[in-house]
Write an enzyme that holds these catalytic residues in place. Structure first.
Site, PDB file in Angstrom:
ATOM      1  CE  LYS A  10      -3.696  -2.589   2.132  1.00 46.99           C
ATOM      2  NZ  LYS A  10      -4.347  -3.070   3.357  1.00 46.99           N
ATOM      3  CD  GLN A  38      -3.417  -4.410   6.620  1.00 44.98           C
ATOM      4  OE1 GLN A  38      -3.322  -3.457   5.857  1.00 44.98           O
ATOM      5  NE2 GLN A  38      -4.006  -5.534   6.261  1.00 44.98           N
ATOM      6  CG  ASP A  55      -9.640  -0.897   4.686  1.00 44.47           C
ATOM      7  OD1 ASP A  55      -9.370  -1.219   3.509  1.00 44.47           O
ATOM      8  OD2 ASP A  55      -8.967  -1.265   5.669  1.00 44.47           O
TER       9      ASP A  55
END
Ligand code: NAD
Length: 308
Positions: A52, A96, A119
């Site tokens: 990422k 995460q 997300d």
């Protein structure tokens, strides 16, 4: 039966999405910022976060990686989230997953500013998605839609069956397919007569977490099969059941060299015989996830900065 499926490679589509995002970024009069927060030492998470951060840099997004120790308390993590929520230069925040046991994932995700939730896991974004409003949608299912659309696969009016009901893949996948006017069925671990249902699918999405689970009998002839699963297979005999002569040798060599090979939730040998279109693992859906994260970061920035 002949081996006929068209392989829907994610590589070109992911590159196209990234190219378009880079073009959009070039004409912005501010620098985009994405912050990824990682807690603990999960090896897979380290790889994902690395990807990422690297892709952000390639596209001209300023990225920041905050790595906290495994023993970080929930209160400490929430303080970090609050700081990032308040910072004007941070357009996207990604915590995460998985988080260590002492931290309640839902509590943390709810603390994110929904406008920065790239997300798409915050309940506000989940709600907006299910109402058909503009929302930051979870990256993996959003990537599946990109693959289908850019491969010219019709979704409207088709019967889409999803195996898996997770908040990360299965449920948002259902919402996105519904938004595209598919008739949607969700199957899961308690579904009775799974084969009967999946074998009616024009579009079959597998998000289960079990290598090679979807067999020929689950697939309607001519269907589009999308394999979201990412699993490791280390048993050579099992690999022989999964791969045809076009890739078996390479897979066995990988097992020999690295101890395992990456396999989806679909048996590729059988899917290729029955399906018209099939996404491979690796090289399919997985490649789109990071590209869609970049797209979400641009979307988040545009939406938030417009209202600032
Ligand atoms: P999960 O474990 O949260 O959910 C799995 C789902 O499969 C559950 O809803 C369960 O009901 C269903 N299931 C399990 N056994 C079943 C059975 N026998 N019959 C029918 N349904 C069954 O997993 P997840 O987070 O949704 O991930 C699914 C897979 O996708 C995993 O392999 C994961 O690694 C992969 N994944 C890939 C990406 C990507 O970027 N490509 C992103 C997220 C997840």
């Amino acid at each position: 039966m002949k081996n006929s499926a068209r392989i829907l490679s994610g590589a070109q589509i992911a590159e196209a999405v990234k190219r378009e995002v880079a073009e959009e970024i070039k004409i912005l009069d501010y620098r985009l910022g994405l912050t990824v927060v990682r807690v603990g030492e999960d090896a897979a998470s380290a790889v994902y976060v690395g990807n990422k951060v690297k892709t952000s840099a390639e596209l001209g997004i300023r990225s920041e990686h905050i790595h906290l120790p495994a023993k970080t308390s929930q209160a400490e993590l929430l303080r970090v989230v609050d700081e990032l929520n308040a910072r004007a230069d941070v357009d996207g925040i990604l915590v995460q997953l998985p988080l260590p046991k002492q931290i309640d994932e839902n509590f943390v995700l709810e603390r994110l500013n929904p406008e920065k939730d790239v997300d798409g896991f915050h309940p506000v974004n989940v709600g907006r998605l299910s109402q058909g409003q503009t929302a930051l949608a979870p990256c993996t299912p959003a990537g599946v839609i990109e693959i289908l659309k850019r491969s010219g696969i019709e979704i409207a009016g088709k019967h889409a069956v999803i195996i898996g009901r997770s908040n990360i893949v299965g449920k948002p996948m259902a919402m996105l397919l519904l938004q595209e006017n598919a008739t949607v069925t969700i199957c899961h671990s308690r579904t009775v007569n799974l084969t009967e249902i999946t074998s009616q699918a024009d579009i079959l999405v597998a998000a289960i977490g079990r290598p090679g689970f979807v067999r020929g009998e689950h697939i309607k002839t001519g269907a589009t099969v999308v394999d979201v699963g990412i699993n490791n297979v280390s048993d050579a005999d099992f690999a022989r059941e999964l791969f045809d002569e076009t890739e078996l040798e390479k897979r066995l060599a990988t097992i020999e060299k690295r101890g395992s090979t990456l396999v989806g939730d679909v048996n590729p040998k059988e899917a290729k015989m029955k399906a018209a279109n099939f996404t491979p693992v690796p090289g399919g859906v997985g490649l789109l996830t990071v590209a869609m994260l970049m797209k979400n970061t641009v979307q988040a920035a545009k939406m938030r900065r417009k209202t600032d």
